[in-house]
Design an enzyme around this catalytic site. Sequence first.
Site, mmCIF file in Angstrom:
data_model
loop_
_atom_site.group_PDB
_atom_site.id
_atom_site.type_symbol
_atom_site.label_atom_id
_atom_site.label_comp_id
_atom_site.label_asym_id
_atom_site.label_seq_id
_atom_site.Cartn_x
_atom_site.Cartn_y
_atom_site.Cartn_z
ATOM 1 N N SER A 52 126.053 -18.536 26.206
ATOM 2 C CA SER A 52 125.611 -18.838 27.572
ATOM 3 C C SER A 52 124.621 -17.779 28.036
ATOM 4 O O SER A 52 124.926 -16.587 27.998
ATOM 5 C CB SER A 52 126.799 -18.842 28.531
ATOM 6 O OG SER A 52 127.757 -19.753 28.096
ATOM 7 N N GLU A 68 123.646 -13.585 31.848
ATOM 8 C CA GLU A 68 124.819 -12.981 31.210
ATOM 9 C C GLU A 68 124.387 -12.105 30.028
ATOM 10 O O GLU A 68 125.000 -11.079 29.729
ATOM 11 C CB GLU A 68 125.753 -14.098 30.724
ATOM 12 C CG GLU A 68 127.005 -13.586 30.075
ATOM 13 C CD GLU A 68 127.946 -14.693 29.631
ATOM 14 O OE1 GLU A 68 128.280 -15.557 30.460
ATOM 15 O OE2 GLU A 68 128.341 -14.689 28.459
ATOM 16 N N ARG A 99 132.955 -11.834 33.415
ATOM 17 C CA ARG A 99 131.909 -11.435 32.463
ATOM 18 C C ARG A 99 131.317 -10.069 32.833
ATOM 19 O O ARG A 99 130.121 -9.838 32.733
ATOM 20 C CB ARG A 99 130.780 -12.477 32.428
ATOM 21 C CG ARG A 99 131.200 -13.861 32.070
ATOM 22 C CD ARG A 99 131.562 -14.041 30.604
ATOM 23 N NE ARG A 99 131.786 -15.438 30.315
ATOM 24 C CZ ARG A 99 132.970 -16.048 30.418
ATOM 25 N NH1 ARG A 99 134.036 -15.356 30.789
ATOM 26 N NH2 ARG A 99 133.091 -17.320 30.146
#
Length: 338
Positions: free
Chosen positions: A238, A334, A164
């Site tokens: 998320s 994130e 990520r």
Amino acid sequence: MEILTNQSVFQYNTFGIDVKTKYLASFKNIEELKELLQSPLIQEEKKLIIGGGSNVLFTKNYEGVILVNKITGIDIVEENEEHVLVKVGAGENWHEFVMWSINNQYAGIENLSLIPGSVGASPMQNIGAYGVEIKDVFHQLEAVEIKTGNTQVFNHKECAFGYRESVFKNVLKDQFVITSVTYKLNKKPVYNISYGAIKQQLEENNVEDLSIKEVANAVIQIRQSKLPDPQKIGNAGSFFKNPIVSQAKFEELKQKFPEIAHYLLPDSTVKLAAGWLIDNLGWKGKRVNNHGVHSKQALVLVNYGGSSGEDIYNLSEDIIASVKEAYGVELEREVNIY
Ligand code: FAD
Ligand code: NAP
């Protein structure tokens, strides 16, 4: 190209946060983008590039220019018996591009079906799901440097993809506008169905002849059953990354929490499922006023309507503190905070 002043960002972020931006403009091609970057009105202002707004949280008014990327186009630029190189405008919708590739029998991104957002943001955090990441099919991208207006090509290595992560999410954050991405897709599919619930879903669907379309359908079904639809409940997927810890730390945690969800990584470190860590502390489904933690997936923070970005950010602070206290593990966000 109109530059609007004092605009709400409500329709430009899937969290449904209603703050204002000092300036707002969009561009449909590189020439328009360069013209905007040189415009005396906004030249000195800080700039934020937005695609689908599905990975941002606005905690206050944006004191600068939001530039909405609307560059379209899907072109096959090279082809042989095994592969096809497809150059895609950064403003194309990601899921529609996945559907295009499936309809044309090009494999490699079927596991990434139904991820919201734009093609241009796909390298930004090396989007991933069900064991596939964009880095697996990435060839190169073109980007315009905000400061100079110069166009630059980034190859795989230069993007420094990680979990990520990419160079655009850290070292070069907010410095380049990605204008197109070229992907290398396979004409001969290599299926990746061992991750999560894909196999189980394919069985439930009584699939006998596996195809990229069937895999995409299974992924779409699982996602629709677990994840909140941003059109109905504000969210950005998320909110936290899965933390990666050493073997020693994992062994210590396993003593205390024998059920802890974890995955051994090739370099012998251990990925902990952040969703499990949060859920185990009772956060799943918790609602504070008009925001909270999604009832089916503890990694997803939601805005039921009318909450502020600051409220949601504060909730994320509380979750990070509670995880740290219980497990001694620091959760990282994130979502991009602005
Ligand atoms: P935006 O939110 O518009 O932007 C995100 C960041 O990228 C910002 O910092 C922005 O400045 C930058 N950016 C955007 N476009 C450009 C550009 N052209 N050039 C330079 N910088 C740019 N993510 C996953 O990885 N896997 C998933 O499975 C996944 N599932 C999700 C499910 C839901 C329901 C939601 C709401 C989100 C999910 N996400 C997932 C997160 C999100 O969809 C992805 O990160 C997506 O790539 C964001 O695209 P976007 O265009 O909306 O980016
Ligand atoms: P899940 O299948 O319930 O799995 C929970 C977690 O375990 C995931 O975070 C996943 O890590 C990990 N995992 C599952 N199987 C694994 C395996 N075989 N090897 C290594 N790790 C494994 O997760 P979910 O919430 O339904 O999501 C499914 C997929 O979609 C995941 O890949 C997830 O990352 C992705 N997704 C991402 C977002 C986002 O906004 N980033 C939102 C929704 C879903 P990874 O996350 O590292 O894959």
